[in-house]
Design a protein around this motif. Structure first.
Motif, PDB file in Angstrom:
ATOM      1  N   UNK A   7       0.834  -1.204   0.000  1.00 49.89           N
ATOM      2  CA  UNK A   7       0.000   0.000   0.000  1.00 49.89           C
ATOM      3  C   UNK A   7       0.870   1.256   0.000  1.00 49.89           C
ATOM      4  N   UNK A   8       1.951   1.238   0.771  1.00 49.12           N
ATOM      5  CA  UNK A   8       2.860   2.383   0.813  1.00 49.12           C
ATOM      6  C   UNK A   8       3.521   2.602  -0.542  1.00 49.12           C
ATOM      7  N   UNK A   9       3.992   1.516  -1.173  1.00 52.70           N
ATOM      8  CA  UNK A   9       4.601   1.636  -2.512  1.00 52.70           C
ATOM      9  C   UNK A   9       3.594   2.168  -3.516  1.00 52.70           C
ATOM     10  N   UNK A  10       2.342   1.691  -3.414  1.00 51.23           N
ATOM     11  CA  UNK A  10       1.311   2.133  -4.356  1.00 51.23           C
ATOM     12  C   UNK A  10       1.051   3.629  -4.197  1.00 51.23           C
ATOM     13  N   UNK A  11       0.956   4.096  -2.968  1.00 52.92           N
ATOM     14  CA  UNK A  11       0.726   5.529  -2.743  1.00 52.92           C
ATOM     15  C   UNK A  11       1.908   6.375  -3.219  1.00 52.92           C
ATOM     16  N   UNK A  12       3.114   5.876  -3.024  1.00 56.20           N
ATOM     17  CA  UNK A  12       4.298   6.587  -3.507  1.00 56.20           C
ATOM     18  C   UNK A  12       4.286   6.681  -5.027  1.00 56.20           C
ATOM     19  N   UNK A  13       3.967   5.573  -5.695  1.00 56.04           N
ATOM     20  CA  UNK A  13       3.904   5.568  -7.160  1.00 56.04           C
ATOM     21  C   UNK A  13       2.777   6.475  -7.665  1.00 56.04           C
ATOM     22  N   UNK A  14       1.659   6.490  -6.958  1.00 54.21           N
ATOM     23  CA  UNK A  14       0.552   7.372  -7.337  1.00 54.21           C
ATOM     24  C   UNK A  14       0.978   8.833  -7.220  1.00 54.21           C
ATOM     25  N   UNK A  15       1.687   9.177  -6.159  1.00 54.47           N
ATOM     26  CA  UNK A  15       2.190  10.546  -6.002  1.00 54.47           C
ATOM     27  C   UNK A  15       3.142  10.899  -7.140  1.00 54.47           C
ATOM     28  N   UNK A  16       4.022   9.954  -7.510  1.00 54.12           N
ATOM     29  CA  UNK A  16       4.929  10.177  -8.644  1.00 54.12           C
ATOM     30  C   UNK A  16       4.145  10.438  -9.925  1.00 54.12           C
ATOM     31  N   UNK A  17       3.131   9.610 -10.169  1.00 55.21           N
ATOM     32  CA  UNK A  17       2.317   9.755 -11.376  1.00 55.21           C
ATOM     33  C   UNK A  17       1.605  11.100 -11.397  1.00 55.21           C
ATOM     34  N   UNK A  18       1.022  11.485 -10.279  1.00 59.61           N
ATOM     35  CA  UNK A  18       0.310  12.765 -10.224  1.00 59.61           C
ATOM     36  C   UNK A  18       1.247  13.944 -10.454  1.00 59.61           C
ATOM     37  N   UNK A  19       2.467  13.860  -9.945  1.00 61.64           N
ATOM     38  CA  UNK A  19       3.447  14.919 -10.204  1.00 61.64           C
ATOM     39  C   UNK A  19       3.765  15.013 -11.691  1.00 61.64           C
ATOM     40  N   UNK A  20       3.912  13.870 -12.340  1.00 56.89           N
ATOM     41  CA  UNK A  20       4.232  13.864 -13.771  1.00 56.89           C
ATOM     42  C   UNK A  20       3.129  14.508 -14.608  1.00 56.89           C
ATOM     43  N   UNK A  21       1.874  14.192 -14.304  1.00 53.59           N
ATOM     44  CA  UNK A  21       0.792  14.710 -15.140  1.00 53.59           C
ATOM     45  C   UNK A  21       0.341  16.096 -14.709  1.00 53.59           C
ATOM     46  N   UNK A  22       0.652  16.473 -13.489  1.00 60.75           N
ATOM     47  CA  UNK A  22       0.278  17.808 -13.005  1.00 60.75           C
ATOM     48  C   UNK A  22       1.197  18.882 -13.569  1.00 60.75           C
ATOM     49  N   UNK A  23       2.437  18.518 -13.813  1.00 61.81           N
ATOM     50  CA  UNK A  23       3.418  19.472 -14.306  1.00 61.81           C
ATOM     51  C   UNK A  23       3.944  19.013 -15.659  1.00 61.81           C
ATOM     52  N   UNK A  24       3.095  19.093 -16.696  1.00 61.88           N
ATOM     53  CA  UNK A  24       3.541  18.633 -18.015  1.00 61.88           C
ATOM     54  C   UNK A  24       4.656  19.522 -18.554  1.00 61.88           C
ATOM     55  N   UNK A  25       5.446  18.970 -19.473  1.00 59.78           N
ATOM     56  CA  UNK A  25       6.498  19.791 -20.080  1.00 59.78           C
ATOM     57  C   UNK A  25       5.885  20.943 -20.863  1.00 59.78           C
ATOM     58  N   UNK A  26       6.655  22.013 -21.080  1.00 59.92           N
ATOM     59  CA  UNK A  26       6.118  23.146 -21.835  1.00 59.92           C
ATOM     60  C   UNK A  26       5.733  22.730 -23.255  1.00 59.92           C
TER      61      UNK A  26
END
Length: 71
Positions: A7-26
């Protein structure tokens, strides 16, 4: 998941994913390699969730990794 470590790994990976899609490249595009990174993060979460019930594969030619694709 019933396992706290999973569960901890899943939440960490979800946070990583959200960071990637929240801050798309220019711009409106990014490389296929960047897109595959997003896909890999998502698939990793799904593999943790579904375990052996899910198998995935991504087949992308190395020479295409610098190709620009829509965000």
């Amino acid at each position: 998941p019933d396992d706290p470590d999973t569960a901890d790994r899943m939440l960490t990976r979800l946070a990583d994913l959200l960071r990637l899609v929240r801050e798309p490249p220019p711009g409106d595009e990014h490389t296929l390699a960047e897109e595959l990174t997003v896909v890999d993060r998502y698939l990793e979460i799904m593999r943790l969730r579904f375990g052996d019930r899910l198998t995935t594969s991504v087949d992308a030619a190395l020479e295409l990794r610098d190709v620009r694709v829509p965000w």
